[in-house]
Design a protein around this motif. Sequence first.
Motif, PDB file in Angstrom:
ATOM      1  N   ASP A   5       0.844  -1.190   0.000  1.00  0.00           N
ATOM      2  CA  ASP A   5       0.000   0.000   0.000  1.00  0.00           C
ATOM      3  C   ASP A   5       0.885   1.248   0.000  1.00  0.00           C
ATOM      4  N   ALA A   6       0.272   2.418   0.286  1.00  0.00           N
ATOM      5  CA  ALA A   6       1.004   3.675   0.228  1.00  0.00           C
ATOM      6  C   ALA A   6       2.119   3.765   1.248  1.00  0.00           C
ATOM      7  N   ASP A   7       2.090   2.912   2.270  1.00  0.00           N
ATOM      8  CA  ASP A   7       3.172   2.919   3.268  1.00  0.00           C
ATOM      9  C   ASP A   7       4.521   2.593   2.634  1.00  0.00           C
ATOM     10  N   ASP A   8       4.510   1.845   1.522  1.00  0.00           N
ATOM     11  CA  ASP A   8       5.769   1.496   0.859  1.00  0.00           C
ATOM     12  C   ASP A   8       6.462   2.749   0.315  1.00  0.00           C
ATOM     13  N   LEU A   9       5.696   3.634  -0.308  1.00  0.00           N
ATOM     14  CA  LEU A   9       6.280   4.866  -0.822  1.00  0.00           C
ATOM     15  C   LEU A   9       6.706   5.786   0.314  1.00  0.00           C
ATOM     16  N   GLU A  10       5.961   5.779   1.395  1.00  0.00           N
ATOM     17  CA  GLU A  10       6.335   6.616   2.536  1.00  0.00           C
ATOM     18  C   GLU A  10       7.645   6.114   3.153  1.00  0.00           C
ATOM     19  N   ALA A  11       7.814   4.783   3.228  1.00  0.00           N
ATOM     20  CA  ALA A  11       9.055   4.219   3.774  1.00  0.00           C
ATOM     21  C   ALA A  11      10.247   4.567   2.885  1.00  0.00           C
ATOM     22  N   LEU A  12      10.065   4.513   1.567  1.00  0.00           N
ATOM     23  CA  LEU A  12      11.138   4.897   0.651  1.00  0.00           C
ATOM     24  C   LEU A  12      11.455   6.388   0.773  1.00  0.00           C
ATOM     25  N   SER A  13      10.414   7.203   0.906  1.00  0.00           N
ATOM     26  CA  SER A  13      10.618   8.648   1.050  1.00  0.00           C
ATOM     27  C   SER A  13      11.416   8.951   2.310  1.00  0.00           C
ATOM     28  N   GLU A  14      11.089   8.265   3.403  1.00  0.00           N
ATOM     29  CA  GLU A  14      11.802   8.490   4.663  1.00  0.00           C
ATOM     30  C   GLU A  14      13.261   8.058   4.543  1.00  0.00           C
ATOM     31  N   LEU A  15      13.492   6.994   3.811  1.00  0.00           N
ATOM     32  CA  LEU A  15      14.867   6.524   3.605  1.00  0.00           C
ATOM     33  C   LEU A  15      15.686   7.576   2.855  1.00  0.00           C
ATOM     34  N   VAL A  16      15.086   8.191   1.843  1.00  0.00           N
ATOM     35  CA  VAL A  16      15.778   9.244   1.094  1.00  0.00           C
ATOM     36  C   VAL A  16      16.006  10.466   1.978  1.00  0.00           C
ATOM     37  N   ARG A  17      15.003  10.836   2.773  1.00  0.00           N
ATOM     38  CA  ARG A  17      15.166  11.994   3.672  1.00  0.00           C
ATOM     39  C   ARG A  17      16.327  11.793   4.641  1.00  0.00           C
ATOM     40  N   ASN A  18      16.533  10.576   5.049  1.00  0.00           N
ATOM     41  CA  ASN A  18      17.630  10.273   5.981  1.00  0.00           C
ATOM     42  C   ASN A  18      18.987  10.243   5.290  1.00  0.00           C
ATOM     43  N   ALA A  19      18.981  10.435   3.974  1.00  0.00           N
ATOM     44  CA  ALA A  19      20.234  10.438   3.216  1.00  0.00           C
ATOM     45  C   ALA A  19      20.486  11.823   2.621  1.00  0.00           C
ATOM     46  N   ARG A  20      20.195  12.862   3.393  1.00  0.00           N
ATOM     47  CA  ARG A  20      20.333  14.235   2.910  1.00  0.00           C
ATOM     48  C   ARG A  20      21.714  14.507   2.328  1.00  0.00           C
ATOM     49  N   MET A  21      22.755  14.013   2.991  1.00  0.00           N
ATOM     50  CA  MET A  21      24.129  14.286   2.541  1.00  0.00           C
ATOM     51  C   MET A  21      24.399  13.688   1.168  1.00  0.00           C
ATOM     52  N   ARG A  22      23.706  12.610   0.826  1.00  0.00           N
ATOM     53  CA  ARG A  22      23.889  12.006  -0.501  1.00  0.00           C
ATOM     54  C   ARG A  22      23.210  12.843  -1.586  1.00  0.00           C
ATOM     55  N   CYS A  23      22.180  13.603  -1.189  1.00  0.00           N
ATOM     56  CA  CYS A  23      21.332  14.290  -2.165  1.00  0.00           C
ATOM     57  C   CYS A  23      21.698  15.754  -2.371  1.00  0.00           C
ATOM     58  N   GLU A  24      22.093  16.418  -1.314  1.00  0.00           N
ATOM     59  CA  GLU A  24      22.258  17.866  -1.363  1.00  0.00           C
ATOM     60  C   GLU A  24      23.300  18.289  -2.395  1.00  0.00           C
TER      61      GLU A  24
ATOM     62  N   LEU B 117       3.044  -1.915  -5.347  1.00  0.00           N
ATOM     63  CA  LEU B 117       1.971  -1.509  -6.254  1.00  0.00           C
ATOM     64  C   LEU B 117       2.380  -0.488  -7.298  1.00  0.00           C
ATOM     65  N   TYR B 118       3.489   0.183  -7.110  1.00  0.00           N
ATOM     66  CA  TYR B 118       3.749   1.403  -7.861  1.00  0.00           C
ATOM     67  C   TYR B 118       4.694   1.187  -9.040  1.00  0.00           C
TER      68      TYR B 118
END
Length: 338
Positions: free
Chosen positions: A76-95, A112-113
């Motif tokens: 369900d939508a929790d899968d995308l939320e879990a992936l989003s949180e994982l990316v948020r916790n990797a700020r140094m990789r993204c900035e 599902l996505y």
Amino acid sequence: MTQWIGTANHGFATLAMEELRRLFREVKFVQLKAGEIFRMEVPLSREEAIAELLANEPIFLRHIQPIDRTLPIQGDADDLEALSELVRNARMRCEGKTIAIHLRRAEGTPFLYSASDTKAVLDAVIMELGGEPAMQSPDVIFSIYAGAEELQVGWGTPKEQLSDWPGGAVRFQREDGQISRAKFKLLEAERAFNLHFETYKEAMDIGAAPGGWTHLLLERGLRVTSVDPAELHPVLKSYPRLSYLKKNASDVKFPNGTFDLLVCDMSWSPMQMSKLVLEKLDALTNRATAIITVKLMHKKPLQTIRDVIERLESEFVLKKAKQLFHNRDEITLYLIKK
């Protein structure tokens, strides 16, 4: 101990795993998609494993993804939320970096996505963190493999993952009037070997018919001599820089030092092809480039490859041997004349 997802062309995962067994001691495998995708456990750190792979890149390993985390699939939508949180916790990789999102879905996965939906959600998170979403040539790739029960995810650069395409599946758009799909093989070789065909002047295309490789080189502005007893595609007749010899390549001789590029995609036995290429050696300039496909026609492909390379290395330096995404029952060699 580190875990990875490896990908090979369909039907060639066994050969990729055999190469990896020779590279890593005590490596363990689990097949995820028969003949194509597998999970690998290596008794090395991430840095050590990447260093070994880049120093001794396997021929049949098309793509490698680290498994940094696993997330249970809720469906369900929790899968995308879990992936989003994982990316948020990797700020140094993204900035301040360009980031690509790569998703591959196993058949029957409860995730599902689609790739586009997943990318849209995670791209928004990346922009929140000061990163820039990218499709090609990103600084960093966030790879997701949606399996039967888990999302297996990992970060890496295109170099570390051996490709900047999901699973190493390089896609080119078919053009109107394209002569053959063989053109994609040479386009991919240009990318994979970091070549720029427009920097060459004079090319020899052995076994050219119907002319897919010849067409690409003409488009790049080269003068091309194509040799084949079969007919070339009529569209090529409009190129004044084309010389077409309707003969067997073994019956043709050229002045010494004529060509700075040799290409060959003949459906001949590997050893016959090697013999023919070596016969044309004098026609090549010093340090000329050769791009050659080796057809894997026998039951021992690794031995065939070793025999061909050993024979060609008498006169060429092997820069890279790789089964590209657009190869089928063959590999591509990139060589430089000694």
